[in-house]
Write a protein that holds these residues in place. Sequence first.
Motif, short mmCIF file in Angstrom:
data_model
loop_
_atom_site.label_atom_id
_atom_site.label_comp_id
_atom_site.label_asym_id
_atom_site.label_seq_id
_atom_site.Cartn_x
_atom_site.Cartn_y
_atom_site.Cartn_z
N ARG A 196 5.99 -14.09 -12.62
CA ARG A 196 6.15 -12.74 -12.08
C ARG A 196 5.00 -12.41 -11.13
NH1 ARG A 196 8.62 -8.21 -15.89
NH2 ARG A 196 9.00 -7.44 -13.77
N LEU A 197 3.81 -12.88 -11.44
CA LEU A 197 2.67 -12.69 -10.55
C LEU A 197 2.93 -13.40 -9.22
CD1 LEU A 197 -0.24 -11.96 -9.72
CD2 LEU A 197 -1.01 -13.96 -11.03
N GLU A 198 3.35 -14.64 -9.29
CA GLU A 198 3.57 -15.41 -8.07
C GLU A 198 4.69 -14.81 -7.22
OE1 GLU A 198 4.18 -19.46 -9.19
OE2 GLU A 198 2.09 -19.75 -9.81
N ALA A 199 5.74 -14.34 -7.87
CA ALA A 199 6.84 -13.73 -7.12
C ALA A 199 6.41 -12.43 -6.47
CB ALA A 199 8.03 -13.48 -8.07
N ALA A 200 5.59 -11.64 -7.16
CA ALA A 200 5.12 -10.38 -6.59
C ALA A 200 4.19 -10.61 -5.40
CB ALA A 200 4.41 -9.56 -7.66
N VAL A 201 3.34 -11.63 -5.49
CA VAL A 201 2.48 -11.97 -4.35
C VAL A 201 3.35 -12.30 -3.13
CG1 VAL A 201 0.86 -13.69 -3.44
CG2 VAL A 201 0.53 -12.76 -5.74
N ASP A 202 4.38 -13.11 -3.35
CA ASP A 202 5.27 -13.48 -2.25
C ASP A 202 5.96 -12.26 -1.66
OD1 ASP A 202 4.60 -16.09 -2.73
OD2 ASP A 202 6.47 -16.61 -3.75
N ARG A 203 6.38 -11.34 -2.51
CA ARG A 203 7.10 -10.16 -2.00
C ARG A 203 6.19 -9.32 -1.11
NH1 ARG A 203 9.18 -4.62 -4.74
NH2 ARG A 203 10.46 -4.00 -3.00
N VAL A 204 4.95 -9.11 -1.55
CA VAL A 204 4.01 -8.32 -0.74
C VAL A 204 3.75 -9.02 0.59
CG1 VAL A 204 1.66 -7.44 -0.60
CG2 VAL A 204 2.95 -7.21 -2.74
N LYS A 205 3.50 -10.30 0.54
CA LYS A 205 3.24 -11.05 1.78
C LYS A 205 4.43 -10.97 2.74
CE LYS A 205 1.47 -15.08 1.93
NZ LYS A 205 1.28 -16.54 1.69
N ASN A 206 5.62 -11.17 2.20
CA ASN A 206 6.81 -11.17 3.04
C ASN A 206 7.08 -9.80 3.64
OD1 ASN A 206 7.22 -13.88 2.48
ND2 ASN A 206 8.63 -13.49 0.79
N ALA A 207 6.85 -8.75 2.87
CA ALA A 207 7.12 -7.39 3.36
C ALA A 207 6.27 -7.05 4.57
CB ALA A 207 6.88 -6.37 2.25
N PHE A 208 5.02 -7.53 4.58
CA PHE A 208 4.09 -7.16 5.65
C PHE A 208 3.83 -8.29 6.64
CE2 PHE A 208 2.64 -4.31 2.07
CZ PHE A 208 3.22 -3.17 2.60
N ALA A 209 4.68 -9.30 6.63
CA ALA A 209 4.46 -10.44 7.52
C ALA A 209 4.55 -10.06 8.99
CB ALA A 209 5.48 -11.54 7.20
N GLY A 210 5.24 -8.95 9.30
CA GLY A 210 5.42 -8.55 10.69
C GLY A 210 4.37 -7.60 11.21
N ARG A 211 3.29 -7.38 10.48
CA ARG A 211 2.23 -6.46 10.93
C ARG A 211 0.89 -6.99 10.45
NH1 ARG A 211 2.47 -1.13 9.89
NH2 ARG A 211 4.71 -1.02 9.48
N PRO A 212 -0.21 -6.45 10.97
CA PRO A 212 -1.53 -6.81 10.43
C PRO A 212 -1.61 -6.43 8.95
CG PRO A 212 -1.74 -5.68 12.54
CD PRO A 212 -0.32 -5.54 12.12
N HIS A 213 -2.00 -7.37 8.11
CA HIS A 213 -1.97 -7.14 6.67
C HIS A 213 -3.19 -7.76 6.00
CE1 HIS A 213 -0.18 -8.24 2.50
NE2 HIS A 213 -0.64 -7.01 2.47
N ILE A 214 -3.77 -6.98 5.10
CA ILE A 214 -4.83 -7.45 4.22
C ILE A 214 -4.26 -7.46 2.81
CG2 ILE A 214 -7.11 -6.95 3.22
CD1 ILE A 214 -7.76 -5.56 5.92
N PHE A 215 -4.25 -8.60 2.17
CA PHE A 215 -3.74 -8.66 0.81
C PHE A 215 -4.77 -8.06 -0.14
CE2 PHE A 215 -2.48 -10.13 -3.27
CZ PHE A 215 -1.10 -10.20 -3.21
N ASN A 216 -4.30 -7.17 -1.01
CA ASN A 216 -5.17 -6.50 -1.96
C ASN A 216 -4.33 -6.03 -3.13
OD1 ASN A 216 -7.35 -4.99 -3.18
ND2 ASN A 216 -8.22 -4.66 -1.14
N LEU A 217 -4.98 -5.42 -4.08
CA LEU A 217 -4.29 -4.81 -5.20
C LEU A 217 -3.90 -3.38 -4.84
CD1 LEU A 217 -6.61 -5.99 -8.13
CD2 LEU A 217 -4.68 -7.20 -7.06
N GLY A 218 -3.03 -2.80 -5.68
CA GLY A 218 -2.66 -1.41 -5.49
C GLY A 218 -3.71 -0.46 -6.01
N HIS A 219 -4.67 -0.95 -6.75
CA HIS A 219 -5.84 -0.20 -7.21
C HIS A 219 -6.82 -1.23 -7.75
CE1 HIS A 219 -8.00 3.42 -7.75
NE2 HIS A 219 -7.96 3.44 -9.06
N GLY A 220 -7.84 -0.78 -8.49
CA GLY A 220 -8.89 -1.69 -8.91
C GLY A 220 -8.46 -2.67 -10.00
#
Length: 344
Positions: free
Chosen positions: A300-324
Amino acid sequence: MASMPTNKRLLGVLKGERHDPPPAWMMRQAGRYLPEYRALRADKGGFLDLVYDPEAAAEITLQPLRRFPFEAAILFSDILIVPYALGQDLRFVAGEGPRLSPTLDTTDLGNLTRHAERLDPIYETVRLVKAALDPSITLLGFAGSPWTVATYMVAGQGSKDQMAARVMAYTDRERFAALIEAIGEMTVDYLSGQVEAGADAVQLFDSWSGSLAPEEFARWVIEPNARIVSAFKARHPDVPVIGFPKGAGEKLPAYVAGTGVDAVGIDETIDPDWAHANLPANLPVQGNLDPLLLIAGGERLEAAVDRVKNAFAGRPHIFNLGHGIDKSTPIANVETMIARVRGE
């Protein structure tokens, strides 16, 4: 923001560049989930002792970069340094969190004595980190946004619903506005001091922005942050500002349009596909993996990472958490997340 060539990938994203894979860092990456942090804290003392020991604070800032290939260092400090500089007493109670006194629900801000020198050790920490940091790593300074900081100053501590500040904002609007203004003015000086000491970019944390009704959000979140961004940019026009209005939800586009931030951080409650569709094209976005998935781990962690990356692949993106990051997060799951982000 005009993009200037830089060897810092993350800083480049904040200035409009796209990178694949995206650069990554984690909010609260310097802290309690690391055994080396816990060992240093046991040796040095309480949280505030560490913050006000520049050598220790610099060491804590650098610790996660020795373990993980993050592309930003985030200053080890706390958003309540500003209330401390405004004259409130600050202490951290083990197991309970910060305490500020006197509380401003009963005390007038004008009765406090400002101590701008209380910011000086933080600037020294920035200088020490900058001197030790790899040139390819972006150094991030930060401060709390006025609404979030005010909630602590009014109540003297954190709360689930920020009731004391919300009631004061409704019933004593003039006094609350003066408090927000004072926090904002000190915040501009504080962020500027961090940049002058070596920070490459800054983030404004509005951790409790989600507790406000829409009109109050516009008044106590958008307007004060807009003033901070404008005043800060007058001093440092080329330094990016990341806004992080946690809980903003559907008000996020209005926040971006109204504040003038260069990039926006989004929390884990926001659908990344919605964010990509509703935020301005090419606006740099930071986020937004659920921190609890770092505890769960696995597929589930790996799938969620992929989803975030794919959603923002078309714009400048910094991968991070939704909070701390949570203090109970397994180190191995952080390693898994980073490897997935990097496509390894």
